[in-house]
Design a protein around this motif. Structure first.
Motif, mmCIF file in Angstrom:
data_model
loop_
_atom_site.group_PDB
_atom_site.id
_atom_site.type_symbol
_atom_site.label_atom_id
_atom_site.label_comp_id
_atom_site.label_asym_id
_atom_site.label_seq_id
_atom_site.Cartn_x
_atom_site.Cartn_y
_atom_site.Cartn_z
ATOM 1 N N GLN A 151 45.793 84.247 57.123
ATOM 2 C CA GLN A 151 46.384 83.617 56.412
ATOM 3 C C GLN A 151 48.027 83.801 57.312
ATOM 4 O OE1 GLN A 151 46.157 84.625 52.720
ATOM 5 N NE2 GLN A 151 44.235 84.201 52.631
ATOM 6 N N CYS A 152 48.273 85.529 57.583
ATOM 7 C CA CYS A 152 49.169 85.668 57.889
ATOM 8 C C CYS A 152 49.946 84.572 58.908
ATOM 9 C CB CYS A 152 49.458 86.678 58.552
ATOM 10 S SG CYS A 152 50.117 87.747 56.832
ATOM 11 N N HIS A 153 48.843 84.316 60.291
ATOM 12 C CA HIS A 153 49.647 83.562 60.680
ATOM 13 C C HIS A 153 49.376 82.278 60.764
ATOM 14 C CE1 HIS A 153 48.479 82.646 65.653
ATOM 15 N NE2 HIS A 153 47.137 81.174 65.648
ATOM 16 N N LYS A 154 48.629 81.285 59.664
ATOM 17 C CA LYS A 154 49.143 80.186 59.200
ATOM 18 C C LYS A 154 50.056 80.281 58.574
ATOM 19 C CE LYS A 154 44.395 79.329 58.115
ATOM 20 N NZ LYS A 154 43.075 79.074 56.762
ATOM 21 N N LEU A 155 50.856 81.197 57.812
ATOM 22 C CA LEU A 155 52.081 80.893 57.470
ATOM 23 C C LEU A 155 52.897 81.679 58.395
ATOM 24 C CD1 LEU A 155 51.617 83.429 54.526
ATOM 25 C CD2 LEU A 155 52.076 80.800 53.894
ATOM 26 N N ASP A 156 52.653 82.169 59.257
ATOM 27 C CA ASP A 156 53.803 82.089 60.305
ATOM 28 C C ASP A 156 54.132 80.797 61.316
ATOM 29 O OD1 ASP A 156 53.171 85.621 61.161
ATOM 30 O OD2 ASP A 156 54.866 84.732 60.115
ATOM 31 N N ASN A 157 53.176 80.472 61.565
ATOM 32 C CA ASN A 157 52.882 78.585 61.934
ATOM 33 C C ASN A 157 53.405 78.050 61.463
ATOM 34 O OD1 ASN A 157 51.520 80.039 64.260
ATOM 35 N ND2 ASN A 157 49.865 78.584 63.239
ATOM 36 N N TRP A 158 53.378 77.566 59.641
ATOM 37 C CA TRP A 158 54.111 76.804 59.126
ATOM 38 C C TRP A 158 55.641 77.444 58.764
ATOM 39 C CZ3 TRP A 158 54.169 72.208 57.372
ATOM 40 C CH2 TRP A 158 52.224 71.549 57.219
ATOM 41 N N LEU A 159 55.743 78.699 58.781
ATOM 42 C CA LEU A 159 57.113 79.284 58.275
ATOM 43 C C LEU A 159 57.815 78.791 59.698
ATOM 44 C CD1 LEU A 159 57.081 82.562 56.980
ATOM 45 C CD2 LEU A 159 57.780 80.377 56.141
ATOM 46 N N GLU A 160 57.372 78.747 61.204
ATOM 47 C CA GLU A 160 58.165 78.592 62.069
ATOM 48 C C GLU A 160 58.205 77.073 62.628
ATOM 49 O OE1 GLU A 160 56.901 78.776 67.479
ATOM 50 O OE2 GLU A 160 56.277 80.419 65.888
ATOM 51 N N ILE A 161 56.987 75.777 62.017
ATOM 52 C CA ILE A 161 57.577 74.639 62.011
ATOM 53 C C ILE A 161 58.808 74.166 60.425
ATOM 54 C CG2 ILE A 161 57.091 72.766 61.058
ATOM 55 C CD1 ILE A 161 54.524 73.550 62.661
ATOM 56 N N LEU A 162 58.955 75.108 59.344
ATOM 57 C CA LEU A 162 60.028 74.697 58.623
ATOM 58 C C LEU A 162 61.335 75.376 58.850
ATOM 59 C CD1 LEU A 162 57.819 75.700 55.214
ATOM 60 C CD2 LEU A 162 58.793 73.506 55.791
ATOM 61 N N ASP A 163 61.392 76.400 59.748
ATOM 62 C CA ASP A 163 62.772 76.960 60.561
ATOM 63 C C ASP A 163 62.815 76.192 61.217
ATOM 64 O OD1 ASP A 163 62.742 78.837 58.644
ATOM 65 O OD2 ASP A 163 61.975 80.531 60.731
ATOM 66 N N LEU A 164 62.561 75.434 62.271
ATOM 67 C CA LEU A 164 62.961 73.725 62.884
ATOM 68 C C LEU A 164 63.442 72.776 62.267
ATOM 69 C CD1 LEU A 164 60.349 74.679 65.946
ATOM 70 C CD2 LEU A 164 62.271 74.908 66.216
ATOM 71 N N LYS A 165 62.502 73.090 61.409
ATOM 72 C CA LYS A 165 62.467 71.156 60.806
ATOM 73 C C LYS A 165 64.416 71.917 59.615
ATOM 74 C CE LYS A 165 58.181 69.168 59.817
ATOM 75 N NZ LYS A 165 57.986 68.589 58.683
ATOM 76 N N GLU A 166 64.140 73.167 58.674
ATOM 77 C CA GLU A 166 65.508 73.330 58.896
ATOM 78 C C GLU A 166 66.872 73.470 59.400
ATOM 79 O OE1 GLU A 166 67.485 76.752 56.121
ATOM 80 O OE2 GLU A 166 66.102 77.431 57.787
ATOM 81 N N ALA A 167 67.203 73.511 61.086
ATOM 82 C CA ALA A 167 67.834 73.861 61.743
ATOM 83 C C ALA A 167 67.989 72.269 61.839
ATOM 84 C CB ALA A 167 67.548 74.484 62.441
ATOM 85 N N THR A 168 68.092 71.561 62.595
ATOM 86 C CA THR A 168 67.363 70.197 62.400
ATOM 87 C C THR A 168 67.945 69.571 60.803
ATOM 88 O OG1 THR A 168 65.749 69.757 63.969
ATOM 89 C CG2 THR A 168 66.414 67.485 62.688
#
Length: 179
Positions: A151-168
């Protein structure tokens, strides 16, 4: 002679409230003219408004006088500038300029990007809280270590994607807001 009706054409109270960042719903909002907090006190249609709490009323020009903190001629200058007209009076009377910055329309794209940015920030907060909850569940022993890491791996992947989206989104939002 200044054609006031021409300058007012196409300007609605709803568009003015949107432009100045006041939230409204179903032609109702709190009275910002006198700082009220009742969310249904200020009622309006396209061209007129009325506050049931304070009794203030008027049209688009009166509303802009309150928002811009200027007189009638200042509002006319603002509306003329909005339509791209250079307004000069033949008399020596000067127009008192509004205290706000010159008109910059708030495009619908800016509002959409702003909303997407806020939603992205909310999702990041939710996933971050979920990650903290998973850690506490592991400490309590209510979740296995294997499930925790999956679950942490899934959440980390989502957080990484969201961080990139947030920056954009943040970059695009600032770009639209500034220019």
């Amino acid at each position: 002679m200044i054609d006031v009706e021409y300058l007012k054409r196409g300007v609605t109270i709803s568009s003015v409230l949107d432009e100045f960042g006041y939230k409204h719903r179903h032609n109702r909002c709190a009275c910002f003219v006198h700082g009220g907090d009742n969310p249904t006190a200020f009622s309006f249609n396209d061209q007129t408004y009325y506050c049931y709490t304070h009794g203030c009323k008027g049209d688009v020009v009166t509303l802009l006088q309150h928002l811009l903190k200027t007189d009638f001629l200042g509002v006319l200058a603002y509306l003329a500038r909005r339509k791209g007209i250079d307004l000069r009076l033949s008399n020596k009377r000067k127009i008192r300029a509004p205290l706000r910055i010159p008109y910059k329309p708030k495009p619908a794209r800016l509002a959409a990007w702003e909303l997407a940015y806020e939603l992205c920030r909310e999702k990041i907060a939710i996933f971050s809280r979920r990650l903290v909850n998973l850690r506490s569940e592991l400490k309590k022993g209510s979740i296995s270590e294997c499930d925790f890491y999956t679950q942490c791996h899934k959440l980390d992947n989502w957080l990484e994607i969201l961080d990139l989206k947030e920056a954009t989104l943040h970059f695009k939002f600032r770009e639209l807001r500034n220019g």
